[in-house]
Design an enzyme around this catalytic site. Structure first.
Site, mmCIF file in Angstrom:
data_model
loop_
_atom_site.group_PDB
_atom_site.id
_atom_site.type_symbol
_atom_site.label_atom_id
_atom_site.label_comp_id
_atom_site.label_asym_id
_atom_site.label_seq_id
_atom_site.Cartn_x
_atom_site.Cartn_y
_atom_site.Cartn_z
ATOM 1 N N ASP A 1 44.526 34.932 35.003
ATOM 2 C CA ASP A 1 44.949 34.153 33.842
ATOM 3 C C ASP A 1 45.237 35.047 32.645
ATOM 4 O OD1 ASP A 1 45.565 31.771 32.486
ATOM 5 O OD2 ASP A 1 43.604 31.755 31.541
ATOM 6 N N MET A 2 46.015 36.083 32.838
ATOM 7 C CA MET A 2 46.421 36.950 31.725
ATOM 8 C C MET A 2 47.480 36.210 30.925
ATOM 9 S SD MET A 2 46.288 40.766 31.497
ATOM 10 C CE MET A 2 48.023 41.065 31.632
ATOM 11 N N GLU A 3 47.250 36.058 29.634
ATOM 12 C CA GLU A 3 48.265 35.379 28.822
ATOM 13 C C GLU A 3 48.664 36.212 27.607
ATOM 14 O OE1 GLU A 3 47.782 31.173 28.318
ATOM 15 O OE2 GLU A 3 46.799 30.930 30.256
ATOM 16 N N ASP A 4 48.286 37.484 27.608
ATOM 17 C CA ASP A 4 48.649 38.366 26.491
ATOM 18 C C ASP A 4 50.151 38.602 26.494
ATOM 19 O OD1 ASP A 4 45.772 39.937 25.818
ATOM 20 O OD2 ASP A 4 45.999 39.161 27.850
#
Ligand SMILES: *[C@@H]1O[C@H](CO)[C@@H](O)[C@H](O)[C@H]1NC(C)=O
Ligand SMILES: *[C@@H]1O[C@H](CO)[C@@H](O)[C@H](O)[C@H]1NC(C)=O
Ligand SMILES: *[C@@H]1O[C@H](CO)[C@@H](O)[C@H](O)[C@H]1NC(C)=O
Ligand SMILES: *[C@@H]1O[C@H](CO)[C@@H](O)[C@H](O)[C@H]1NC(C)=O
Ligand SMILES: *[C@@H]1O[C@H](CO)[C@@H](O)[C@H](O)[C@H]1NC(C)=O
Ligand SMILES: *[C@@H]1O[C@H](CO)[C@@H](O)[C@H](O)[C@H]1NC(C)=O
Length: 377
Positions: free
Chosen positions: A122-125
């Site tokens: 869940d990387m959202e950067d």
């Protein structure tokens, strides 16, 4: 020379295998083995409700809490449901090969020691266009997928992605690569008002407008040539509450200008609530009826907020609008559907009759997603 590091890892893995299985039937502690099947992915953010979920409507439960009741393993596996841990990696260490491999090792060990079945990234950067970090992220996912598939048969790795490619919310990821190196992508078809560039349009509106959701999927399959069988359509089980600076006869609710990643206006002006909370507002506090905006397909209504004495506008999806999205997933022959998040419904024993019915209706709506006949041929 003895490789102490490998020896250590080996000893660790033995310890995990002989750990205490919480299930009376020890076979339930083995990672789930299934043939290829369609996915219904639920994100769990609370430790309290898991016994109340409709396991007929879930294939993968993503654990977003720091721990869970070990009995969940027994129930989930007995219902052919995989458990995956939500995982995040520090973007600043994407280029650090040592940190990556240690992290990957730790994730695989965590999955083993908890008798679970995989990882959801869940990387959202934001990652700038053309940055090497996009390749490094794909590399990280590949490293994890390679190791976990070897060490845990039946395990799955999924990656959460924006509603469309290539650079939504500044997330210029390598979407094709991520699809290639993972088992599937979870398309977060919500927060579509995260970046509003036209200040004339700085108004409350739908979180997940159907035409743009469809366009986002088309982008993935046509422009980026990602197979529809790699995509899971994620829908919102939450709502937005906007304070209206002004509200005109056409129900246009002007909102505060809150910038996000380079845009002057965004849905950050609103507050996210669980589905059940907004349904309760509709029943108790609404000053209008429940309306459907025909342009976006979103449900909205106004209410008077007793806290700040202002008129607010709620935007949400409910079973009537969600089935249209589930049908879209069926029509596009996607791998599946899913929601953020499964704990947005009222599962409490003292829930009102209406709230209990809402919970049943939301689960039942998920039955609309089905495998089309041509596909099973
Ligand atoms: C790379 O990761 C290792 C292991 O976590 C750490 O010890 C090291 O400081 C990191 N290097 C840099 C430059 O951050
Ligand atoms: C789809 O991709 C194209 C090409 O990258 C891009 O120009 C367009 O804005 C995208 N459409 C949507 C709905 O994001
Ligand atoms: C409301 O909508 C009607 C029809 O689209 C339009 O003519 C009118 O100008 C709108 N009123 C305001 C206050 O925006
Ligand atoms: C949407 O369309 C329906 C049917 O045409 C209509 O009854 C309804 O009032 C419309 N909704 C709004 C908010 O205009
Ligand atoms: C909704 O109405 C109830 C009952 O009047 C009240 O207690 C509650 O504070 C209201 N909620 C909001 C957010 O104004
Ligand atoms: C039900 O009980 C919980 C916890 O005891 C409480 O937080 C909640 O407000 C109650 N809900 C209703 C509708 O009474």
């Amino acid at each position: 020379m003895v490789d102490f590091r490998s020896l250590f890892v080996f000893l660790l893995s033995i310890t995990f295998v002989v750990g205490d299985c919480p299930c009376p039937d020890e076979s339930l502690c083995r990672p789930l083995q299934t043939g290829s099947r369609h996915e219904k992915v639920a994100f769990m953010v609370s430790k309290d409700n898991w016994r109340a979920y409709d396991y007929n409507q879930i294939t993968t439960l993503v654990i977003c809490t720091d721990s869970f009741d070990p009995q969940l393993v027994c129930l989930a596996h007995s219902r052919q449901v995989r458990l995956a841990w939500l995982a995040n990696y520090d973007v600043k260490q994407l280029g650090n090969v040592t940190a990556r491999s240690e992290w990957v090792r730790a994730q695989v060990n965590k999955v083993k020691s908890t008798y679970t079945d995989g990882i959801n990234f869940d990387m959202e950067d934001d990652i700038p266009d053309g940055s090497i970090m996009a390749d490094q992220y794909t590399q990280l996912v590949q490293e994890l997928t390679n190791l976990i598939h070897i060490e845990i048969s039946g395990s799955m790795v999924s990656v959460d992605v924006a509603w469309s490619a290539p650079c939504i919310d500044g997330r210029c990821y390598d979407y094709q690569g991520l699809a290639r190196v993972s088992d599937f992508l979870f398309v977060m078809a919500y927060d579509l008002r995260s970046q509003i560039y036209d200040l004339n349009d700085c108004i409350a509106s739908a979180n997940s407008p159907i035409a743009r959701v469809a366009a986002g999927l088309t982008n993935y399959t046509q422009v980026f040539e990602i197979a529809s069988s790699k995509l899971v359509l994620g829908v919102p089980w939450y709502c937005y509450d906007y304070t209206c600076l002004s509200l005109d006869v056409n129900q246009t609710c002007q909102i505060q200008h809150v910038p996000f990643r380079g845009s002057p206006c965004s849905d950050a002006a609103g507050t996210q609530h669980d589905y059940q909370y907004c349904r309760q507002l509709l029943r108790v506090n609404a000053t209008t009826t429940r309306m459907i905006d025909n342009r976006t397909g979103g449900v909205f209504f106004d209410y008077f907020n007793q806290g700040d004495g202002k008129t607010h506008q709620i935007w949400m999806d409910d079973p009537e609008t969600l089935v249209i999205k589930y049908d879209l997933a069926t029509d596009r022959r996607l791998l599946g559907i899913g929601m953020w998040h499964v704990d947005a419904l009222d599962y409490s024993p003292n829930a009102t009759k209406e709230a209990r019915q809402d919970t049943i209706d939301m689960w039942n709506a998920m039955k609309r997603f089905h495998v089309t006949e041509t596909e099973t041929n």
